[in-house]
Enzyme design. Structure first.
Site, mmCIF file in Angstrom:
data_model
loop_
_atom_site.group_PDB
_atom_site.id
_atom_site.type_symbol
_atom_site.label_atom_id
_atom_site.label_comp_id
_atom_site.label_asym_id
_atom_site.label_seq_id
_atom_site.Cartn_x
_atom_site.Cartn_y
_atom_site.Cartn_z
ATOM 1 N N LYS A 11 0.781 -1.188 0.078
ATOM 2 C CA LYS A 11 -0.011 0.036 -0.053
ATOM 3 C C LYS A 11 0.932 1.263 -0.034
ATOM 4 O O LYS A 11 2.057 1.207 0.226
ATOM 5 C CB LYS A 11 -1.115 0.012 1.129
ATOM 6 C CG LYS A 11 -1.941 -1.193 1.215
ATOM 7 C CD LYS A 11 -2.861 -0.811 2.193
ATOM 8 C CE LYS A 11 -4.004 -2.277 2.404
ATOM 9 N NZ LYS A 11 -4.948 -1.953 3.274
ATOM 10 N N TYR A 51 -12.590 -1.892 -3.832
ATOM 11 C CA TYR A 51 -12.923 -2.131 -2.196
ATOM 12 C C TYR A 51 -14.509 -2.126 -2.189
ATOM 13 O O TYR A 51 -14.943 -1.281 -1.207
ATOM 14 C CB TYR A 51 -12.404 -0.951 -1.435
ATOM 15 C CG TYR A 51 -10.729 -1.297 -0.999
ATOM 16 C CD1 TYR A 51 -10.627 -2.678 -0.090
ATOM 17 C CD2 TYR A 51 -9.851 -0.704 -1.225
ATOM 18 C CE1 TYR A 51 -9.558 -2.719 0.433
ATOM 19 C CE2 TYR A 51 -8.530 -1.073 -0.841
ATOM 20 C CZ TYR A 51 -8.398 -1.978 -0.072
ATOM 21 O OH TYR A 51 -7.086 -2.512 0.328
ATOM 22 N N ASN A 114 -1.987 0.316 6.772
ATOM 23 C CA ASN A 114 -1.639 -0.865 7.148
ATOM 24 C C ASN A 114 -0.702 -1.939 6.318
ATOM 25 O O ASN A 114 -0.455 -2.976 6.313
ATOM 26 C CB ASN A 114 -2.485 -1.956 7.939
ATOM 27 C CG ASN A 114 -3.759 -2.267 6.557
ATOM 28 O OD1 ASN A 114 -3.453 -1.750 5.468
ATOM 29 N ND2 ASN A 114 -4.568 -3.177 7.123
ATOM 30 N N HIS A 117 -2.323 -5.613 1.567
ATOM 31 C CA HIS A 117 -3.719 -6.127 1.534
ATOM 32 C C HIS A 117 -3.240 -7.710 0.827
ATOM 33 O O HIS A 117 -2.418 -7.585 0.232
ATOM 34 C CB HIS A 117 -4.416 -5.316 0.513
ATOM 35 C CG HIS A 117 -5.747 -6.172 0.065
ATOM 36 N ND1 HIS A 117 -6.910 -6.394 0.624
ATOM 37 C CD2 HIS A 117 -5.851 -7.138 -1.108
ATOM 38 C CE1 HIS A 117 -7.722 -7.402 0.111
ATOM 39 N NE2 HIS A 117 -6.992 -7.574 -0.833
ATOM 40 N N GLU A 128 -9.931 -10.839 -7.760
ATOM 41 C CA GLU A 128 -8.888 -9.710 -7.518
ATOM 42 C C GLU A 128 -7.721 -9.538 -8.336
ATOM 43 O O GLU A 128 -7.214 -8.480 -9.016
ATOM 44 C CB GLU A 128 -8.294 -9.604 -6.178
ATOM 45 C CG GLU A 128 -9.330 -9.396 -5.140
ATOM 46 C CD GLU A 128 -9.142 -9.198 -3.653
ATOM 47 O OE1 GLU A 128 -9.942 -8.958 -2.493
ATOM 48 O OE2 GLU A 128 -7.842 -9.756 -3.334
HETATM 49 P P1 CMP Z 1 -7.565 -4.498 3.579
HETATM 50 O O1 CMP Z 1 -7.099 -5.961 3.877
HETATM 51 O O2 CMP Z 1 -6.847 -3.800 2.371
HETATM 52 O O3 CMP Z 1 -8.949 -4.553 3.515
HETATM 53 C C1 CMP Z 1 -9.857 -3.526 3.804
HETATM 54 C C2 CMP Z 1 -9.115 -2.351 4.370
HETATM 55 O O4 CMP Z 1 -9.839 -1.376 5.099
HETATM 56 C C3 CMP Z 1 -8.063 -3.087 5.608
HETATM 57 O O5 CMP Z 1 -7.285 -3.678 4.992
HETATM 58 C C4 CMP Z 1 -7.830 -1.638 6.265
HETATM 59 O O6 CMP Z 1 -6.673 -1.069 5.807
HETATM 60 C C5 CMP Z 1 -9.177 -0.934 6.104
HETATM 61 N N1 CMP Z 1 -9.481 -0.646 7.337
HETATM 62 C C6 CMP Z 1 -10.201 -1.512 8.034
HETATM 63 N N2 CMP Z 1 -10.741 -0.871 9.078
HETATM 64 C C7 CMP Z 1 -10.476 0.495 9.284
HETATM 65 C C8 CMP Z 1 -10.749 1.537 9.888
HETATM 66 N N3 CMP Z 1 -11.463 1.512 11.150
HETATM 67 N N4 CMP Z 1 -10.330 2.675 9.451
HETATM 68 C C9 CMP Z 1 -9.468 2.854 8.471
HETATM 69 N N5 CMP Z 1 -9.315 1.879 7.529
HETATM 70 C C10 CMP Z 1 -9.904 0.849 7.840
#
Ligand code: CMP
Length: 140
Positions: A11, A51, A114, A117, A128
């Protein structure tokens, strides 16, 4: 055990901090093979489509804005049980809950930023991967 493919995104928080090589080292050390990879700048449409399952969530707008804020690296990873294995290698979505040695424990900044993904099922991995790669770009 079946050989599987899973879909990965490194990311914007990772590309901005020059961490893609460090994260790939964790991926490869875990036995996942990077069989396709490209650095792209996602469009708004690509991020919203990718998403769309989260479109009713309160963080959807923030998530999409983040994903288009800088380049990402999209990848196809291959191994036995790749979907589950990569989820273990990434660690919990929120880095505060991630195990030591996982990508998110090592590198993530927050639940939103984070670092990585990974697909949550074999079926979603196929969908995907097809969103970002054609078959002849995946070379095992
Ligand atoms: P990902 O695995 O990419 O799938 C969905 C994403 O939403 C997740 O990782 C997080 O990065 C994001 N996400 C989940 N919860 C929150 C939150 N409370 N605030 C912001 N982003 C979120």
């Amino acid at each position: 055990m079946p050989i599987e493919h899973t879909f990965s995104i490194l990311k914007p928080d990772a590309t901005k901090r020059n961490l893609t090589g460090a994260i790939n080292a964790v991926i490869e050390k875990a036995g996942l093979r990077i069989v396709a990879q490209k650095r792209i700048h996602m469009t708004l449409d690509q991020a919203q489509t990718f998403y769309s399952v989260h479109k009713e969530r309160p963080f959807f707008g923030e998530l999409v804005e983040f994903m288009i804020s800088a380049p990402v690296v999209v990848q196809v990873l291959e191994s036995e049980n790749a979907v589950l294995k990569y989820r273990e290698v990434m660690g919990a979505t929120n880095p505060a809950n991630a195990e030591d040695g996982t990508i998110r424990k090592l590198f993530a900044l927050s639940v939103g930023e984070n670092s990585a993904h990974g697909s949550d099922s074999v079926e979603n991995a196929k969908l995907e991967i097809a969103q970002f790669f054609s078959g002849n770009e995946i070379v095992g």
